[in-house]
Design a protein around this motif. Sequence first.
Motif, PDB file in Angstrom:
ATOM      1  N   UNK A   6      -0.281  16.663 -41.602  1.00 56.02           N
ATOM      2  CA  UNK A   6      -0.068  15.686 -40.519  1.00 56.02           C
ATOM      3  C   UNK A   6      -0.595  16.268 -39.219  1.00 56.02           C
ATOM      4  N   UNK A   7      -1.362  15.472 -38.514  1.00 53.16           N
ATOM      5  CA  UNK A   7      -1.905  15.874 -37.219  1.00 53.16           C
ATOM      6  C   UNK A   7      -1.537  14.826 -36.178  1.00 53.16           C
ATOM      7  N   UNK A   8      -0.942  15.244 -35.047  1.00 48.98           N
ATOM      8  CA  UNK A   8      -0.675  14.262 -33.993  1.00 48.98           C
ATOM      9  C   UNK A   8      -2.000  13.819 -33.364  1.00 48.98           C
ATOM     10  N   UNK A  14       4.999  18.694 -32.218  1.00 48.28           N
ATOM     11  CA  UNK A  14       5.069  19.541 -33.412  1.00 48.28           C
ATOM     12  C   UNK A  14       6.305  20.446 -33.362  1.00 48.28           C
ATOM     13  N   UNK A  15       6.562  21.060 -32.196  1.00 53.64           N
ATOM     14  CA  UNK A  15       7.744  21.928 -32.074  1.00 53.64           C
ATOM     15  C   UNK A  15       9.035  21.135 -32.338  1.00 53.64           C
ATOM     16  N   UNK A  47      13.463  19.961 -35.965  1.00 50.57           N
ATOM     17  CA  UNK A  47      14.298  18.988 -36.665  1.00 50.57           C
ATOM     18  C   UNK A  47      14.370  19.312 -38.150  1.00 50.57           C
ATOM     19  N   UNK A  48      13.235  19.632 -38.760  1.00 46.40           N
ATOM     20  CA  UNK A  48      13.222  20.024 -40.171  1.00 46.40           C
ATOM     21  C   UNK A  48      14.109  21.244 -40.388  1.00 46.40           C
ATOM     22  N   UNK A  86       3.393  25.175 -39.825  1.00 46.23           N
ATOM     23  CA  UNK A  86       2.833  24.361 -38.762  1.00 46.23           C
ATOM     24  C   UNK A  86       1.997  25.249 -37.858  1.00 46.23           C
ATOM     25  N   UNK A  87       1.181  24.625 -37.017  1.00 47.93           N
ATOM     26  CA  UNK A  87       0.301  25.363 -36.108  1.00 47.93           C
ATOM     27  C   UNK A  87       0.247  24.654 -34.770  1.00 47.93           C
ATOM     28  N   UNK A  88      -0.006  25.436 -33.740  1.00 39.48           N
ATOM     29  CA  UNK A  88      -0.124  24.920 -32.376  1.00 39.48           C
ATOM     30  C   UNK A  88      -1.590  24.925 -31.958  1.00 39.48           C
TER      31      UNK A  88
END
Length: 85
Positions: free
Chosen positions: A27-29, A47-48, A53-54, A72-74
């Motif tokens: 998933x990519x915003x 993303x953070x 939440x997860x 995940x990645x920033x």
Amino acid sequence: GSFNVCIPVTIENWKNRQQAGQRVILRFPLPYRVGEDFCPGNGDEKIRCEAGTYAWLQENCPDVPIPRLYGFAMSTGETVDHLSP
């Protein structure tokens, strides 16, 4: 929702055989949907928040079925992977 693009991926050989199945979703915003142009950092904040939440749900509500978060990645290049359930 319309704030992400989702890409299905099939993985033939997992390094760690604990995973069930072979399919994952990336998933990519979408920067134009999260306001990245006029407020830089919104994508990373999204993303953070989702990763937090997860993590919270996994720790505090183990009976609630959620997709497994593998990492995940920033936009800065920072990455987190191999998260424990």
